[in-house]
Design a protein around this motif. Structure first.
Motif, PDB file in Angstrom:
ATOM      1  N   VAL C  41       0.929  -1.188  -0.024  1.00  0.00           N
ATOM      2  CA  VAL C  41       0.022  -0.094   0.060  1.00  0.00           C
ATOM      3  C   VAL C  41       0.758   1.373  -0.015  1.00  0.00           C
ATOM      4  O   VAL C  41       1.860   1.398   0.992  1.00  0.00           O
ATOM      5  CB  VAL C  41      -0.976   0.068   1.333  1.00  0.00           C
ATOM      6  N   VAL C  42       0.953   2.281  -0.838  1.00  0.00           N
ATOM      7  CA  VAL C  42       1.697   3.283  -1.012  1.00  0.00           C
ATOM      8  C   VAL C  42       0.602   4.674  -0.701  1.00  0.00           C
ATOM      9  O   VAL C  42       1.024   5.741  -0.516  1.00  0.00           O
ATOM     10  CB  VAL C  42       2.403   3.447  -2.319  1.00  0.00           C
ATOM     11  N   ALA C  43      -0.604   4.444  -0.822  1.00  0.00           N
ATOM     12  CA  ALA C  43      -1.696   5.462  -0.439  1.00  0.00           C
ATOM     13  C   ALA C  43      -2.961   5.113  -0.360  1.00  0.00           C
ATOM     14  O   ALA C  43      -3.497   3.986  -0.578  1.00  0.00           O
ATOM     15  CB  ALA C  43      -1.689   6.374  -1.704  1.00  0.00           C
ATOM     16  N   ARG C  44      -3.500   5.698   0.791  1.00  0.00           N
ATOM     17  CA  ARG C  44      -4.899   5.650   1.064  1.00  0.00           C
ATOM     18  C   ARG C  44      -5.658   6.699   0.527  1.00  0.00           C
ATOM     19  O   ARG C  44      -5.694   7.937   1.285  1.00  0.00           O
ATOM     20  CB  ARG C  44      -4.932   5.395   2.638  1.00  0.00           C
ATOM     21  N   LEU C  45      -6.410   6.773  -0.412  1.00  0.00           N
ATOM     22  CA  LEU C  45      -7.011   7.894  -0.938  1.00  0.00           C
ATOM     23  C   LEU C  45      -8.431   8.158  -0.319  1.00  0.00           C
ATOM     24  O   LEU C  45      -9.066   7.032   0.077  1.00  0.00           O
ATOM     25  CB  LEU C  45      -7.355   7.636  -2.551  1.00  0.00           C
ATOM     26  N   LEU C  60      -0.785  15.872  -3.057  1.00  0.00           N
ATOM     27  CA  LEU C  60       0.624  16.568  -3.080  1.00  0.00           C
ATOM     28  C   LEU C  60       1.593  15.964  -3.392  1.00  0.00           C
ATOM     29  O   LEU C  60       2.133  14.938  -3.055  1.00  0.00           O
ATOM     30  CB  LEU C  60       0.954  17.013  -1.625  1.00  0.00           C
ATOM     31  N   GLN C  62       5.002  16.821  -4.143  1.00  0.00           N
ATOM     32  CA  GLN C  62       6.589  16.932  -3.468  1.00  0.00           C
ATOM     33  C   GLN C  62       6.659  15.863  -2.423  1.00  0.00           C
ATOM     34  O   GLN C  62       5.804  15.618  -1.773  1.00  0.00           O
ATOM     35  CB  GLN C  62       6.267  18.261  -2.988  1.00  0.00           C
ATOM     36  N   GLY C  63       7.838  15.368  -2.850  1.00  0.00           N
ATOM     37  CA  GLY C  63       8.268  14.314  -1.815  1.00  0.00           C
ATOM     38  C   GLY C  63       7.962  12.839  -2.217  1.00  0.00           C
ATOM     39  O   GLY C  63       8.394  12.010  -1.474  1.00  0.00           O
ATOM     40  N   LYS C  64       6.978  12.881  -3.087  1.00  0.00           N
ATOM     41  CA  LYS C  64       6.427  11.364  -3.550  1.00  0.00           C
ATOM     42  C   LYS C  64       7.352  11.080  -4.709  1.00  0.00           C
ATOM     43  O   LYS C  64       7.877  11.651  -5.617  1.00  0.00           O
ATOM     44  CB  LYS C  64       5.234  11.484  -3.846  1.00  0.00           C
ATOM     45  N   GLN C  65       7.855   9.701  -4.740  1.00  0.00           N
ATOM     46  CA  GLN C  65       8.593   9.090  -5.619  1.00  0.00           C
ATOM     47  C   GLN C  65       7.743   9.103  -6.788  1.00  0.00           C
ATOM     48  O   GLN C  65       6.504   9.034  -6.689  1.00  0.00           O
ATOM     49  CB  GLN C  65       8.999   7.613  -5.291  1.00  0.00           C
ATOM     50  N   HIS C  68       5.280   6.252  -7.220  1.00  0.00           N
ATOM     51  CA  HIS C  68       4.109   6.345  -6.263  1.00  0.00           C
ATOM     52  C   HIS C  68       2.958   7.422  -6.746  1.00  0.00           C
ATOM     53  O   HIS C  68       1.813   7.137  -6.909  1.00  0.00           O
ATOM     54  CB  HIS C  68       4.517   6.849  -5.022  1.00  0.00           C
ATOM     55  N   ILE C  72      -1.130   7.119  -8.005  1.00  0.00           N
ATOM     56  CA  ILE C  72      -1.876   7.653  -7.273  1.00  0.00           C
ATOM     57  C   ILE C  72      -2.827   8.377  -8.164  1.00  0.00           C
ATOM     58  O   ILE C  72      -4.099   8.683  -8.044  1.00  0.00           O
ATOM     59  CB  ILE C  72      -1.508   8.327  -6.137  1.00  0.00           C
ATOM     60  N   ARG C  87       2.429  21.246  -6.235  1.00  0.00           N
ATOM     61  CA  ARG C  87       3.691  21.122  -6.179  1.00  0.00           C
ATOM     62  C   ARG C  87       4.335  20.237  -6.980  1.00  0.00           C
ATOM     63  O   ARG C  87       5.494  19.363  -6.575  1.00  0.00           O
ATOM     64  CB  ARG C  87       4.296  21.050  -4.833  1.00  0.00           C
TER      65      ARG C  87
END
Lengths: 253, 253, 253, 253, 253, 253, 253, 253
Positions: C41-45, C60, C62-65, C68, C72, C87
């Motif tokens: 799991v890389v995100a929970r929308l 957002l 920024q900061g996400k690979q 990923h 999303i 961003r």
């Protein structure tokens, strides 16, 4: 609210033991006990924690108006179990003990407490070390909390790193404790050295001892966060309570 | 000076109701009322704001010399409408009330005030929540201001995020308010959690409660500025007044 | 999970429409939609928010690979409703638009978005002002978000306080908007001046424009937090998104 | 040097198994293994730690010149047991794997490692949670380390506090783990909320995710140090390694 | 030692009016006057400055032990010319005036002074403005110093930027002064606005007025350093003295 | 424990003069002398240092509870050799001198001391300079310590860089000392200027003199750390003791 | 808008030369010239300033998107008078000069400019000094600006305080200039020393030269704010432009 | 200018060997050698220092434009004696060595140098220790400088405090050196431990090694400033040069 309670509540509703409104009422009112002052809620006591064996109920005195504090202490004392009040000023210690003689004052600290009457014999060994005489108050707070949580505690004070032999003389303690609390101000180097000597968790407590560029404990805090020993975690400046609490938790595992 | 006033003034000049010098005089002297102390101007009161319905006139006591403060309060009381004096020390509260008995003191806060005599029934609901007992003074300041601006206010105190059930018990309030003021010290996490539970604006107020790395409210402030909830805006540390004021403004929309 | 949903869930259990295990399953899985990457799991929308009319779903970047992020975005696009990605770097904007041609790029910003197909006519007026040309990117982000939330938006740029006439020329906007977003870097003085000219809420956005002692926006941020105008609240440095979101929320009241 | 070794060494001398010079030689050279580069010592490897069952030998790549790093890795690989190299850049990962194919790369992290060949079945459960997708790299580093130390690890990602249901859906994990690692950037509020839901130690890891007033993780760090939950301790920003290491240590108790 | 004095001294040596040892003696002892306390030098008074027309001799009282202070004041009073003592506490003001009745106390400030007996009529106009009533003490210090240096001074107080009309009413002063001192706390925005209205040098003085994120004047200081008006320079927090001194210097040009 | 002692101890064990347990006992108890208060160890005195010729035994009073302090002083006085107690408040100075009349108070400082009875004639010259009268207390502390360590000390006070002639008049001292201690608050520029005039080591001591952006000595500290003179090293703010100690050490080389 | 213009505008309205709407139109549009980019206003040029003799129009390039910058420059060049563009990167300098060959590049700086064609002979002397070679770029920016404002400028570079003779060799300049700009990085001590040698205003410019605890110019900035010389005021880090501008203003008085 | 030179100069004037103008000329031009670039002075070389035996002439490359740097190096090489260029980037090292083949590059550092041809045999022992492999570059810089100043240098690297045996194995060095340079990043604890083991001066160098709350060396710097060992002084972050220089100075005493 813990997940267990949520499941139980849902089961009660599902099996007709509780209506939805009762469940919501539970969710709103339990396990919180309200303290009122002049008709207004000034505190919501988390009674659940205090009711589990060996977990003290804890009140942070600092920042609370005295009237609020006294109301909260009175309510807490009306329930059984260990109780701890932290960061109490000298003046408030006198005032509270006059009113609640059952409270004891832990020497060298700002803590008042009531121990559990029928505490089991302490188990496991928590080592509490500190770097200088000025750090004793914080170290004693940590030791008190760990004891209230059922641990056996041994201390070794004034053993900072500029005189390594003072630390190495704690050989027996370093060899036998399950978890360590290391309290230091100034450069905060002691947890790194202790961390290198043991293979157990070390909880570092920076203190506000020092002056100038000590910045009220910030330098020690930063030193500990950057420890080159991998087994060190850190709590807030002067937070002997938190360190003792986590040491107590780890000691129970 | 608001754009409306500028237009009106220009019209007066254009239509001969005022000379240029009169207009300049107006620009210089209106709607400001001067307070003198020993022949010198020590304050320029913005009487315009106080004259609009439901906007209290506000005096920040902190930092003012007592003589200046008393002169300003006296002048302000000579006009009708709600009045609020914030950040008054205990000693000054006594001194001012002795001299101006019409001032009321809001319990648990450093505020003195005079409510509007014929206030309309409050409309709209503002929710004021706080994390700990130590945050109540700031929260009460926010609640007072919102009420002085005509809002209905409900409070829910000592409901910090380390005991979620204490917060979730405010279900009714979370469901019904139009705007929220959330007051918290230490890590300042509460606005994020509240912000995730509601789809209304949340005004976060960091407080100076805490110690050590709380840095007098800076940690809470930073936590709130970095809130992962999108509906959170922030005011200065301990600025209950500002939060209540903006909540009152939003509630009027 | 909102209180409404909790009540509904309890009712379902109480009235037999759901078993306890189903309820727990709901609590675990709804309204969250999971994004997987290589089995993890890389995100929970949070699909719930996006499903309400006029609330964009926001990602957002920024900061996400990148992997990923793309996963999303793909999942989010598979649902209806407005979508906003903030961003995003120039390079990623190109890469994402190549793959998802339905995404639009908002000029001067790092935002990609998909507007709601059948948006209602915008209502209410949000004023977005900025101090210098360097602040336009952040201001445009705020304007975009407010528009996606159904507001009518007017902008007035490069109107900093060292040339008051540049600001006063926005008279019409200052008179008519319901809520203001004011974006400024350097000393961050503009929200105070705007706040003194209007009696509506002002959301201040510090920007990282400036150099030296601007400290990447910290000076502007501090200036805004200390505003002597009472109707100013503040969001994070360069957080045009947050300001526009809250302005949109307030505008709906 | 641990106290046990000191006692053993003294015994060897006392009982004639070692001369004083041999003892001093031991004290100087053991259990340290020297790495030379161009005739100079560039590292002193602590072989003792790596030789104990289940303790990985750890090399921090960041800050080391590549030549030094490669020399150290080569030497470490020449000994048996688990090995971990942290904070390796993408470019160095490729270069090192080309040269040392026995190294594995942990997905989403900057870690290279070699697991112990005959590892025992993992015991105890460590819960690793993180707040956002951007925090996954740090969380995976913690999970990897805890696994290398013999723990069973379960993860629950993208479950920040602004959507409480995303966190509450981890009910099973919250109920069963012995120790938690909670990774969060921005306001760093998640450890407080998790800490309030469990009565086990929580190791909080601030990350540099966020922008503006996130200050590269400082805001999250401060939030965690000021946690109102008593069972939270903190490690350095982005220090997934340290958190996983301590969790592994606690899990063995 | 100014270059002029160096040249004169060299000439004296070259032309036989002074020996080398005399010259060195001069270099060691002139124009410094030594103050002794219990046989030790506690101050070296710079008599040269005080002897030039219109330059007051200045003593910073803060940080000095009272005995040292009194010795220095006594010595300074023994010479003619204007004298200024800054940052004197209330208690010390009383004590010093009792002993040295020739000292006058400037109302609202911590300054004692002795004006030059035969001062010329003041020339040039210095404008001193401040943002709030709390800033008056610092502004009055600046005004006093500029007056002691021979300037005509006009003040305009409590005219902060959140009520622009309060500032614009100073039209006459803004049009006629040669140099401005602008004193403000909180966000420190006033110098930017004044700087935009005039084309004369503006010396900005941040004050420690405010609370919370005002950080004792740091926010105002940063705001002023980042002023978008190009004619603004800045002095230390609460340094009314320095601002008045430089304004006096500029006014003489 | 110094390496010499370790070698000696090992030899004792090897040659049968000590058992392993005796050696460990030594390691635990020597050369530390324990101070007890109510049965608990509150200090571990490092008697070894005090026993070497010319090294004073030093007690930092600040941060210690009075009872702890008195116990430690009493124990230290029971041994021969020079003794120094630093950072003692006025009240404690009176209290300690009443109890221990053999302690002398160094004028202008917070130091109590007992000099070695049969001190050798001082050798080598240490120059102690300070910038302003407010820095004298710190400078005197440094001078006292250097004297207790056997150095000859000359001082030159109130010679800050804004009046270069005040500094240049110390020509003889600048030419003859072997090492310098330079004490300055405010901008801390004096060590750079002195450092450029001499080719000896300069130990810079920032003081907390100043106000506003002096930040309690931080500005001076930073100035000194960034000195463009290469021969400057720095100690903590107000740490006259440390500077004098190192100057004394260097002077002995 | 200056007070003079306001009076004129009111007169126009009073005497029928302008209607109210025309006046408002003036207030909105004059003396601002709008720059559009894709239909949107991206800059409001303050044409008034540029039109006064000897005041250059100034554009801060940093932070602006290149397209915005080029539009603004083009518009500014279409008017007569001196023009200055500051903080231009190397790449942009090339690009802008290719497009606008009339722009000149000031060696060693990031400035492009166009001098006034018929400039009067420079009057008054401004001294620009810097501490090290690394500070030359900032010093040259200040010198350029002062020259554009009509001053005669002399420079003296690489004369930091650790080699006083390097500074004292500027004797002639120190004796003759009306105002000084002193540029320094690292500890920022030079303005204090210069300030003590002259009795003219000294504008101090901290630079970002240095490393480590220089903190990008913060240490120099703090040193200058705390200068013990009373005639020093300070501008932002690396703000050669501002210092030159104020020096130019002062020089005109 | 040293006092000796001043006396000599005065004597020359007094005895007719020099005129006043010649003396002033000397004061202006000697012992400074000017470097010109395009007609402007870009550096004033302090030739005096380089001319004394064993003092290298030092050029800080960082922050200088390449053209300026090359001019200065060329001029310096034209004089005899040791030369040191510090903080040179890799690219510049190549470029400078290509042009000036007589420059040598010190392995692992950013230093270029030319040793004195006829250096005397080194005397005295300087110990240079560092905590981790990442600190070697800074330590090597210190060692190089001390050697250039005539000291014998021994190093002991990668001996941080979390593995005390790694440090204690340097027994021989700890026992014999006259002065120590201790280089450490992260928590900067090593100087305290070394300081406790020796009774010689310890110069502590914080490095920027570490991440997160290491803050580029600030944590190490603070740790060292707060060292509980009295014999520790501190230099700027990564300032190996300064530490080596002072160690060299002390070693000569």
């Amino acid at each position: 609210m813990t997940p267990e309670r949520l499941r139980a509540l849902l089961l009660d509703v599902a099996e007709g033991r509780a209506t939805v409104d009762q469940a919501l009422h539970h969710l709103e009112g339990f396990p919180v006990e309200l303290c009122h002052q002049q008709g207004a809620v000034v505190a919501r006591l988390d009674t659940q924690r205090g009711m589990r064996h060996g977990f003290p109920e804890v009140i942070l005195a600092q920042g609370k108006q005295y009237d609020h504090l006294q109301t909260i202490v009175e309510r807490a004392l009306s329930r059984p179990g260990p109780l701890l009040i932290t960061r109490v000023t000298r003046k408030r210690i006198q005032r509270l003990r006059l009113r609640f003689p059952q409270l004891e004052h832990a020497v060298d600290t700002g803590c008042l407490y009531r121990a559990e009457e029928s505490m089991a014999a302490p188990e496991g060994l928590v080592g509490v070390l500190c770097a200088g005489t000025s750090d004793i108050a914080v170290a004693e707070e940590a030791a008190l909390v760990a004891r209230l949580m059922g641990a056996r505690v041994e201390t070794h004070y004034d053993a900072g790193v500029a005189g390594l032999h003072r630390l190495l003389s704690a050989e027996a303690l370093l060899r036998s404790a399950r978890v360590f609390v290391v309290v230091a101000g100034m450069e905060g180097a002691m947890p790194s050295v202790v961390g290198g000597l043991v293979d157990k968790p070390v909880i570092a407590v920076p203190t506000s001892a020092g002056y100038g560029a000590a910045f009220g404990g910030v330098s020690a805090l930063l030193g500990m966060l950057n420890s080159c020993a991998s087994n060190v975690t850190v709590v807030n400046i002067d937070n002997g309570f938190g360190a003792g609490y986590v040491a107590g938790l780890i000691n129970r595992l």
